[in-house]
Design a protein around this motif. Structure first.
Motif, PDB file in Angstrom:
ATOM      1  N   GLU A  99      11.618   7.731  -4.759  1.00  0.00           N
ATOM      2  CA  GLU A  99      11.436   6.459  -4.070  1.00  0.00           C
ATOM      3  C   GLU A  99      10.036   6.396  -3.496  1.00  0.00           C
ATOM      4  OE1 GLU A  99      13.694   3.669  -0.780  1.00  0.00           O
ATOM      5  OE2 GLU A  99      14.504   5.597  -1.368  1.00  0.00           O
ATOM      6  N   ALA A 100       9.227   5.499  -3.996  1.00  0.00           N
ATOM      7  CA  ALA A 100       7.838   5.394  -3.551  1.00  0.00           C
ATOM      8  C   ALA A 100       7.741   4.503  -2.326  1.00  0.00           C
ATOM      9  CB  ALA A 100       6.980   4.816  -4.675  1.00  0.00           C
ATOM     10  N   GLY A 101       6.709   4.754  -1.521  1.00  0.00           N
ATOM     11  CA  GLY A 101       6.485   3.928  -0.349  1.00  0.00           C
ATOM     12  C   GLY A 101       5.976   2.553  -0.749  1.00  0.00           C
ATOM     13  N   ASP A 102       6.442   1.538  -0.052  1.00  0.00           N
ATOM     14  CA  ASP A 102       6.038   0.185  -0.398  1.00  0.00           C
ATOM     15  C   ASP A 102       4.766  -0.170   0.352  1.00  0.00           C
ATOM     16  OD1 ASP A 102       7.832  -2.967  -0.677  1.00  0.00           O
ATOM     17  OD2 ASP A 102       5.837  -2.364  -1.275  1.00  0.00           O
ATOM     18  N   LEU A 103       3.647   0.118  -0.270  1.00  0.00           N
ATOM     19  CA  LEU A 103       2.350  -0.167   0.340  1.00  0.00           C
ATOM     20  C   LEU A 103       2.139  -1.660   0.515  1.00  0.00           C
ATOM     21  CD1 LEU A 103      -0.535   0.908   1.128  1.00  0.00           C
ATOM     22  CD2 LEU A 103      -1.146   0.569  -1.263  1.00  0.00           C
ATOM     23  N   LEU A 104       2.652  -2.448  -0.433  1.00  0.00           N
ATOM     24  CA  LEU A 104       2.347  -3.880  -0.448  1.00  0.00           C
ATOM     25  C   LEU A 104       2.861  -4.581   0.802  1.00  0.00           C
ATOM     26  CD1 LEU A 104       3.095  -4.767  -4.171  1.00  0.00           C
ATOM     27  CD2 LEU A 104       1.075  -3.717  -3.169  1.00  0.00           C
ATOM     28  N   ARG A 105       4.061  -4.203   1.280  1.00  0.00           N
ATOM     29  CA  ARG A 105       4.649  -4.909   2.411  1.00  0.00           C
ATOM     30  C   ARG A 105       4.017  -4.525   3.736  1.00  0.00           C
ATOM     31  NH1 ARG A 105      10.883  -3.768   1.732  1.00  0.00           N
ATOM     32  NH2 ARG A 105      10.035  -1.778   1.072  1.00  0.00           N
ATOM     33  N   SER A 106       3.294  -3.420   3.789  1.00  0.00           N
ATOM     34  CA  SER A 106       2.750  -2.946   5.058  1.00  0.00           C
ATOM     35  C   SER A 106       1.290  -3.328   5.247  1.00  0.00           C
ATOM     36  CB  SER A 106       2.892  -1.420   5.133  1.00  0.00           C
ATOM     37  OG  SER A 106       2.182  -0.808   4.079  1.00  0.00           O
ATOM     38  N   ILE A 107       0.729  -4.120   4.345  1.00  0.00           N
ATOM     39  CA  ILE A 107      -0.687  -4.488   4.422  1.00  0.00           C
ATOM     40  C   ILE A 107      -0.799  -5.962   4.773  1.00  0.00           C
ATOM     41  CG2 ILE A 107      -2.798  -4.787   3.085  1.00  0.00           C
ATOM     42  CD1 ILE A 107      -2.103  -2.316   1.536  1.00  0.00           C
ATOM     43  N   SER A 108      -1.703  -6.273   5.678  1.00  0.00           N
ATOM     44  CA  SER A 108      -1.934  -7.652   6.084  1.00  0.00           C
ATOM     45  C   SER A 108      -3.326  -8.081   5.642  1.00  0.00           C
ATOM     46  CB  SER A 108      -1.787  -7.781   7.603  1.00  0.00           C
ATOM     47  OG  SER A 108      -2.704  -6.924   8.253  1.00  0.00           O
ATOM     48  N   ALA A 109      -3.620  -9.345   5.891  1.00  0.00           N
ATOM     49  CA  ALA A 109      -4.921  -9.892   5.514  1.00  0.00           C
ATOM     50  C   ALA A 109      -6.034  -9.204   6.309  1.00  0.00           C
ATOM     51  CB  ALA A 109      -4.942 -11.399   5.763  1.00  0.00           C
ATOM     52  N   PRO A 110      -7.255  -9.172   5.774  1.00  0.00           N
ATOM     53  CA  PRO A 110      -8.361  -8.500   6.468  1.00  0.00           C
ATOM     54  C   PRO A 110      -8.772  -9.241   7.727  1.00  0.00           C
ATOM     55  CG  PRO A 110      -9.170  -9.681   4.538  1.00  0.00           C
ATOM     56  CD  PRO A 110      -7.680  -9.744   4.475  1.00  0.00           C
ATOM     57  N   THR A 111      -9.330  -8.502   8.660  1.00  0.00           N
ATOM     58  CA  THR A 111      -9.820  -9.097   9.897  1.00  0.00           C
ATOM     59  C   THR A 111     -11.240  -9.622   9.683  1.00  0.00           C
ATOM     60  OG1 THR A 111     -10.738  -6.996  10.664  1.00  0.00           O
ATOM     61  CG2 THR A 111      -8.424  -7.452  11.207  1.00  0.00           C
TER      62      THR A 111
END
Length: 761
Positions: free
Chosen positions: A260-272
């Motif tokens: 089971e891989a970590g879901d990187l996509l859901r934990s990233i937000s738009a850049p500041t």
């Protein structure tokens, strides 16, 4: 007072209603009980005339009830002016107040019973020496008085709370205007976020870093990546399925090996805002690197041993590009490749496909399982994508449960150069904003697009990634490590095949001579759109995506069969209920092209398709999708050998290129397909796609080709089925359903192996 004396109209409103009934006193009159009015809750009370009250008594009651302002107890006489005066007033009035004893008794009774009935009022009036009407009016006015006091009390409370909130608001405004940033010490911008929210975000970042550190330490001892759950995500609901096979996943209790891989996509937000200058600088440097990587040869690119592929000289790369996104992480492997081809698409349209995340992910559905644009930093200039800059996330896949998907957080930059060449480049942003430990980094990768005559374009693709491939199954190790699973050759081959498919969909000069060829333009578009959705669903559903987890069934006679379930609810493109997916991947000592031709041919379908039940398989219609005859969309009818069973209609798409082949199919409703063939909307046709993904094993002497008839290498075949086991989404999965699907896939594999072994013998 005599019974015949009348109250003047000025001081005493009439009590006679328009219907002849006697009404209550008007709002200007006061009762002798000293209450504001005789109306309770804005209701008009009629006098109760059911009692035996004489006319004299009625007049006396009026006189007694008239006084509302005199607060003294007892009786008091007051002389009025004569009738000859200009101001007509009663000559004589008698005011009467209840005694203190009467009031106390009624007060005590009111506490026990605020709404006495007729019997209670008569009893009370007899005890106190009052008329029942007097008792009735007293209780009515008492209730009105209590209600008024209660409302006055509530108004006072609300007024106090309002004043308190206003004071708090002023205090918070003063605090915000004087607040400073804990990081930089500068003033904060009012309205962006509250003080508490800012502290929560700082704490969230600290916790994320702590989780990453602990996960890295744990992975060192466990031997496999630790799951990185999204920060502040809600807990996963319990899986309502027997056997531990739940929604998009399983449980270790089955004895299966779960990756089971970590879901990187859901934990990233738009850049500041602070990140954006660095992102732009990184994108510009990546564009320059891509141009040089695409145009330079030796010593940066060396020929492979077979003389077909170009191999990156890593030492030379570090010497030429010393900065970039930093050194290669420990344990990561480098995958670098370059490929060129001429495709049948205008260069402007091709740029638009690459810069539109939805069209791009659809075009490369066999490679991209999901993608999202987080923020558009620039839309370009002069009405096109020149200078466009987008921050994106994407998940890249190989259609098999045995190869983990690759997640990337990167910026995509598009630019038109002075010679008219367009370039689109991706580069990872992990160095700018460290997040959850990524298993894949994209160094400058992308393509150069040159305009060619007759609407063609020349594409030079560079793919350069650093990846942790320890989760790859041994069966696919060679294919992945060679770079052919995710490399430039596969991107270009997929692009070339999809461009031919798009050209076929837009074609208008379709010859009508061949039987079964669909010539209706709208019908062709609808059917190809439906087939496209089927292919996307199959590829995303069979990969080891972070959206779901496969569970390996152990001890069933087919140890490599993996299963998962999911609920289908309110999705017009899927039948509602519990869907069970099963997949397995295995090696065949047969060239990929032979496997592809065997599986797509309707004449050999009975040799492997158990659900055909020995019926007659016939192709009803087809749409050619390219120069290779294997690239087509077909409508197949299975005429059941058993007369008691209905015939079955199957939609199938087969596609092949030099890196991969697919045969994907799904049973469809006959009525729904008639609507599609007449140009109707295909989005409401329910599909559960099953099929095959075929890859070369990479052992052929001449490379990894799919199309050469003289190929001597073997094949990596993935078989996947989707079965609707229950039409009720809330139902639980039974052991029998899992066993049935497991037997189905195991029997299909045996039939394929047996048939192809006979052919190769």
């Amino acid at each position: 007072m005599p019974a015949g004396v009348m109250i003047p109209a000025r001081n005493m409103p009439s009590m006679i209603g328009v219907n002849g009934n006697i009404g209550g006193f008007g709002s200007t009159s006061r009762l002798a009980l000293g209450q504001p009015n005789m109306m309770e809750g804005h209701e008009f009370h009629h006098l109760d005339m059911t009692h035996n009250t004489s006319e004299g008594d009625m007049t006396r009651i009026r006189d007694e009830e008239f006084d509302s302002t005199n607060t003294k107890s007892g009786s008091e006489n007051q002389e009025g002016a004569s009738g000859d005066d200009q101001d007509p007033r009663p000559k004589k009035k008698r005011y009467h107040r209840h005694t203190q004893h009467q009031i106390q008794e009624m007060e005590a009774f009111f506490k026990e019973c605020p709404h006495p009935d007729d019997k209670q009022r008569k009893e009370l009036s007899r005890e106190l020496g009052l008329e029942p009407l007097q008792v009735k009016f007293w209780f009515q006015n008492k209730r009105t008085q209590m209600k008024t006091q209660h409302e006055r009390h509530e108004n006072t409370q609300l007024r106090n709370e309002n004043e308190k909130l206003r004071a708090d608001n002023i205090r918070y405004r003063d605090a915000l205007s004087n607040a400073s940033c804990p990081n930089c010490g500068g003033p904060t911008a009012i309205g962006e976020m509250s003080f508490d929210e800012h502290h929560l975000r700082l704490e969230n970042t600290r916790l994320r870093e702590e989780i990453d550190r602990i996960s890295a330490i744990a992975a060192r001892y466990v031997g496999k990546p630790v799951v990185n759950y999204p920060v502040l995500s809600p807990p996963m609901p319990p899986r309502p399925v027997d056997l531990g096979v739940g929604n998009f996943g399983g449980q270790p209790g089955l004895g299966g090996d779960i990756y089971e891989a970590g879901d990187l996509l859901r934990s990233i937000s738009a850049p500041t805002e602070a990140d954006k200058p660095m992102i732009i600088e990184l994108a510009v440097a990546a564009m320059e690197e891509l141009i040089r990587m695409a145009q330079m040869d030796e010593p940066l690119w060396m020929n492979s041993l077979d003389g077909i592929d170009a191999v990156l000289n890593e030492d030379e790369y570090i010497r030429i590009f010393p900065h970039g996104i930093g050194p290669k992480p420990t344990g990561f492997k480098c995958e670098a490749s370059r490929e060129s081809a001429v495709v049948i698409m205008n260069h402007i349209n091709l740029v638009e496909y690459l810069m539109d995340v939805n069209q791009w992910s659809t075009l490369f559905s066999g490679i991209v399982s999901k993608a999202l644009t987080l923020e558009v930093l620039s839309t370009g200039v002069a009405g096109n994508y020149n200078g466009a800059l987008q921050v994106m996330t994407a998940e890249f896949q190989l259609p098999t449960p045995l190869v983990p998907t690759r997640e990337s957080y990167y910026v995509r930059y598009c630019k038109q150069h002075a010679d008219g060449t367009w370039a689109v480049v991706d580069v990872s942003l992990d160095s700018i904003r460290p997040g959850p430990a990524a298993r894949c980094r994209r160094r400058p990768s992308g393509c150069l697009i040159q305009e060619m005559p007759n609407g063609y374009s020349k594409v030079t693709w560079v793919e350069h990634v650093e990846v942790d491939d320890r989760g790859v199954h041994n069966l696919y190790k060679h294919l992945v490590s060679s770079g052919h699973a995710f490399g430039a050759k596969r991107w270009v081959a997929t692009l070339n095949r999809q461009c031919e498919r798009l050209a076929s969909a837009m074609a208008t000069n379709i010859p009508a001579g061949d039987a079964g060829v669909i010539t209706n333009q709208e019908g062709r578009k609808s059917m190809m759109k439906l087939a496209e959705r089927m292919v996307i669903s199959f590829c995303a559903g069979v990969s080891a995506s972070t959206a779901h987890t496969w569970t390996t069934l152990s001890g069933t006679g087919a140890d490599d069969v993996r299963v998962m379930t999911r609920k289908s609810v309110d999705d017009p493109g899927r039948p509602p209920g519990i869907v069970l997916s099963a997949a397995t991947s295995f090696w065949l000592p047969v060239p990929p092209k032979r496997v592809f031709d065997f599986l797509r041919d309707e004449n050999t379908r009975n040799e492997w398709d158990i659900l055909s039940n020995g019926g007659v398989v016939q192709e009803m219609a087809h749409i050619a999708n390219g120069r290779d005859t294997g690239n087509c969309v077909s409508l197949i009818r299975v005429n059941s050998a058993n007369s008691s069973q209905s015939n079955m209609l199957i939609l199938q798409e087969s596609c092949t290129d030099q890196t991969a082949s697919f045969v994907i199919y799904a049973p469809v409703d006959i009525v729904a397909m008639n609507v599609v063939l007449n140009g109707g909307d295909p989005d409401y046709v329910a599909l559960l796609p099953s099929g095959f993904a075929i890859f070369p094993d990479g052992t052929a002497a001449h490379g990894v080709g799919m199309e050469e008839s003289g190929s001597t290498g073997g094949s990596l075949l993935t078989v996947a089925f989707q079965i609707l086991v229950d039409s009720v989404p809330t139902a639980k999965l039974s052991l029998g359903s899992v066993a049935t699907v497991n037997n189905l896939i195991a029997c299909t594999v045996e039939r394929i192996k047996a048939s192809l072994s006979c052919e190769s013998a």
